[in-house]
Design a protein around this motif. Structure first.
Motif, PDB file in Angstrom:
ATOM      1  N   ILE A 197       0.833  -1.209   0.000  1.00 57.43           N
ATOM      2  CA  ILE A 197       0.000   0.000   0.000  1.00 57.43           C
ATOM      3  C   ILE A 197       0.870   1.262   0.000  1.00 57.43           C
ATOM      4  CG2 ILE A 197      -2.060  -1.034   1.027  1.00 57.43           C
ATOM      5  CD1 ILE A 197      -1.122   0.048   3.736  1.00 57.43           C
ATOM      6  N   GLY A 198       2.023   1.158  -0.597  1.00 56.99           N
ATOM      7  CA  GLY A 198       2.856   2.339  -0.746  1.00 56.99           C
ATOM      8  C   GLY A 198       3.720   2.636   0.457  1.00 56.99           C
ATOM      9  N   ALA A 199       3.929   3.922   0.705  1.00 59.90           N
ATOM     10  CA  ALA A 199       4.904   4.366   1.704  1.00 59.90           C
ATOM     11  C   ALA A 199       4.584   3.927   3.124  1.00 59.90           C
ATOM     12  CB  ALA A 199       5.039   5.890   1.656  1.00 59.90           C
ATOM     13  N   GLY A 230       2.307  10.967  -6.700  1.00 59.43           N
ATOM     14  CA  GLY A 230       3.687  10.991  -6.239  1.00 59.43           C
ATOM     15  C   GLY A 230       4.133  12.395  -5.894  1.00 59.43           C
ATOM     16  N   PRO A 231       5.256  12.529  -5.186  1.00 61.11           N
ATOM     17  CA  PRO A 231       5.745  13.863  -4.831  1.00 61.11           C
ATOM     18  C   PRO A 231       6.187  14.632  -6.073  1.00 61.11           C
ATOM     19  CG  PRO A 231       7.348  12.172  -4.233  1.00 61.11           C
ATOM     20  CD  PRO A 231       6.105  11.454  -4.655  1.00 61.11           C
ATOM     21  N   VAL A 240      -0.081  19.967   1.545  1.00 63.22           N
ATOM     22  CA  VAL A 240      -1.066  18.915   1.327  1.00 63.22           C
ATOM     23  C   VAL A 240      -2.035  18.892   2.493  1.00 63.22           C
ATOM     24  CG1 VAL A 240      -1.401  16.437   0.945  1.00 63.22           C
ATOM     25  CG2 VAL A 240       0.669  17.561   0.096  1.00 63.22           C
ATOM     26  N   VAL A 241      -3.321  18.649   2.208  1.00 65.44           N
ATOM     27  CA  VAL A 241      -4.334  18.522   3.260  1.00 65.44           C
ATOM     28  C   VAL A 241      -4.924  17.122   3.217  1.00 65.44           C
ATOM     29  CG1 VAL A 241      -6.500  19.378   4.223  1.00 65.44           C
ATOM     30  CG2 VAL A 241      -4.927  20.973   3.103  1.00 65.44           C
ATOM     31  N   ASP A 242      -4.886  16.437   4.352  1.00 62.65           N
ATOM     32  CA  ASP A 242      -5.623  15.187   4.536  1.00 62.65           C
ATOM     33  C   ASP A 242      -6.960  15.601   5.145  1.00 62.65           C
ATOM     34  OD1 ASP A 242      -6.598  12.681   5.112  1.00 62.65           O
ATOM     35  OD2 ASP A 242      -4.837  11.979   6.202  1.00 62.65           O
ATOM     36  N   LEU A 243      -7.951  15.757   4.291  1.00 71.07           N
ATOM     37  CA  LEU A 243      -9.241  16.340   4.670  1.00 71.07           C
ATOM     38  C   LEU A 243     -10.202  15.245   5.124  1.00 71.07           C
ATOM     39  CD1 LEU A 243     -11.224  18.725   4.779  1.00 71.07           C
ATOM     40  CD2 LEU A 243     -11.610  18.414   2.329  1.00 71.07           C
ATOM     41  N   THR A 252      -0.078  10.628   6.514  1.00 72.90           N
ATOM     42  CA  THR A 252       1.204  10.050   6.924  1.00 72.90           C
ATOM     43  C   THR A 252       1.902   9.404   5.737  1.00 72.90           C
ATOM     44  OG1 THR A 252       0.414   9.693   9.186  1.00 72.90           O
ATOM     45  CG2 THR A 252       2.287   8.372   8.471  1.00 72.90           C
ATOM     46  N   ALA A 253       1.145   8.754   4.867  1.00 76.47           N
ATOM     47  CA  ALA A 253       1.730   8.159   3.655  1.00 76.47           C
ATOM     48  C   ALA A 253       2.370   9.232   2.787  1.00 76.47           C
ATOM     49  CB  ALA A 253       0.650   7.409   2.873  1.00 76.47           C
ATOM     50  N   VAL A 254       1.706  10.376   2.619  1.00 79.72           N
ATOM     51  CA  VAL A 254       2.259  11.477   1.824  1.00 79.72           C
ATOM     52  C   VAL A 254       3.546  12.000   2.458  1.00 79.72           C
ATOM     53  CG1 VAL A 254       1.844  13.855   1.078  1.00 79.72           C
ATOM     54  CG2 VAL A 254       0.040  12.140   0.850  1.00 79.72           C
TER      55      VAL A 254
END
Length: 380
Positions: A197-199, A230-231, A240-243, A252-254
């Motif tokens: 699931i990525g990072a 991706g970055p 970035v907003v985790d809304l 957290t992944a971002v």
């Protein structure tokens, strides 16, 4: 709402004249009627847990009850309803589920929440302040009260029974047992994320009680994590907003994938934001993060954000609708810089692509499966 203590005018928050949903229901009326009929003494410390829009504490404001809530929106509605009723600010203490509760409780009124875990956590936190003479009354609609609900009151507070139903509402009547040996709390709860699931693969998630899917990664978020952008290669200070962040796993992944990112975690749930902060800290994430409890992107400056990530809820308590998603999308459009992106995951049947095209003028499918779709909309 008509009560023995007056007829306060109540509204939800944010107020919307098009919203036909009331700020109270039959379970609030049933509880207040019971207090009046049984002449329950209210001159001690009265604590009201889970009062959704402040109907209970507004009606009982003369007794200076303490409200405990997980909802920022509910707390703001309470402030507005108290002010509308002419109650001086500070008369009714407004606490969150993260605040220490009062040391002694003489009357405990519980509006049963949707989350059984949140009910358990709150009862365990409040039980030490309950004594043999405490009056404990819970309330909810019949569909909200189950055998498991009654078992929690029985295990944590004492012998429990229910009332007859009235207008599809029911009361929970509980007699405190000071000799009761209570179970230890299991919250906050941590677990290791799966691989692929990525990072955040293999990382730790921390959940406080009441957060959606607190004991496992929900399938919508799992799908979303596989399709995050991706970055950027040419930008520092990427904001970035985790809304509607929930436990913060998306933000957290971002942050793990891009230490340059400045991530804002925002949710209207105090439990959720506490979970997001704990998840972020548990993974020792580099970079900068901010954690905010509030109504979506309210307070975020216009054109100040590069990316908004969103898994919008489609229900408020037991009422379903798209009002929350619409507020989130319109807030994102305002807060994004030109060229900034809103990326959304949702059930396919919700038709978010229609709303996004109406607002942004564009909507693109990033990924989809039989149940979920990930969409992106760019501010032109």
């Amino acid at each position: 709402m008509t009560t023995a203590w007056g007829a306060p005018v109540l509204a939800r928050f944010p107020e919307d004249p098009r919203d036909r949903l009331r700020a109270w229901d039959a379970s609030d009326e049933y509880l207040l009627g019971h207090l009046d009929r049984e002449e329950v003494p209210l001159d001690g410390t009265v604590v009201v847990v889970g009062d959704r829009w402040g109907a209970l504490v507004t009606a009982l404001a003369a007794y200076r009850p303490t409200q405990i809530t997980d909802s920022w929106l509910g707390q703001e509605a309470t402030r507005a309803n108290l002010a509308r009723a002419g109650v001086e600010p500070g008369t009714v203490p407004l606490l969150t589920t993260q605040d220490p509760p009062p040391d002694r409780i003489d009357v405990l009124l519980v509006r049963v929440p949707k989350s059984l875990a949140l009910l358990e956590d709150q009862l365990l936190r409040l039980a030490p302040a309950v004594h043999a003479g405490t009056v404990v009354v819970g309330t909810g609609m019949v569909k909200e009260i189950h055998t498991s609900t009654l078992n929690l009151f029985e295990r944590i507070i004492g012998p429990t029974r229910t009332s007859l139903a009235e207008k599809k509402a029911r009361l929970i009547l509980c007699t405190p047992d000071p000799a009761l040996v209570r179970p230890a709390t299991s919250w906050p709860y941590s677990y290791r994320l799966p691989d692929g699931i990525g990072a955040v693969s293999g990382r730790t998630v921390v959940n406080h009680a009441g957060v959606f899917c607190a004991d496992r990664l929900d399938i919508g978020t799992r799908f979303f994590l596989r399709h995050l952008p991706g970055p950027p290669s040419d930008r520092t200070g990427h904001r970035v907003v985790d809304l509607g962040c929930g436990n913060g796993v998306v933000g957290t992944a971002v942050a793990l994938a891009d230490p340059r990112a400045e991530v804002l975690f925002v949710d209207e749930s105090f439990q959720a934001v506490a979970s997001a902060r704990a998840t972020y800290r548990a993974n020792e994430v580099p970079g900068h993060a901010e954690f905010r409890v509030g109504d979506g992107l309210t307070g975020v400056p216009d054109s100040s954000v590069d990316l908004v990530l969103n898994n919008p809820p489609f229900h408020s308590h037991h009422a379903t609708g798209d009002a929350t998603a619409w507020r989130m999308f319109t807030g994102a459009l305002r807060a994004l810089r030109p060229g900034g992106e809103l990326r959304v995951v949702g059930n396919r049947h919700l038709g978010y692509h229609v709303k996004l095209r109406r607002l942004f003028g564009n909507s693109e499918v990033v990924a989809s499966d039989r149940k979920f779709v990930v969409l992106r909309a760019v501010k032109r």
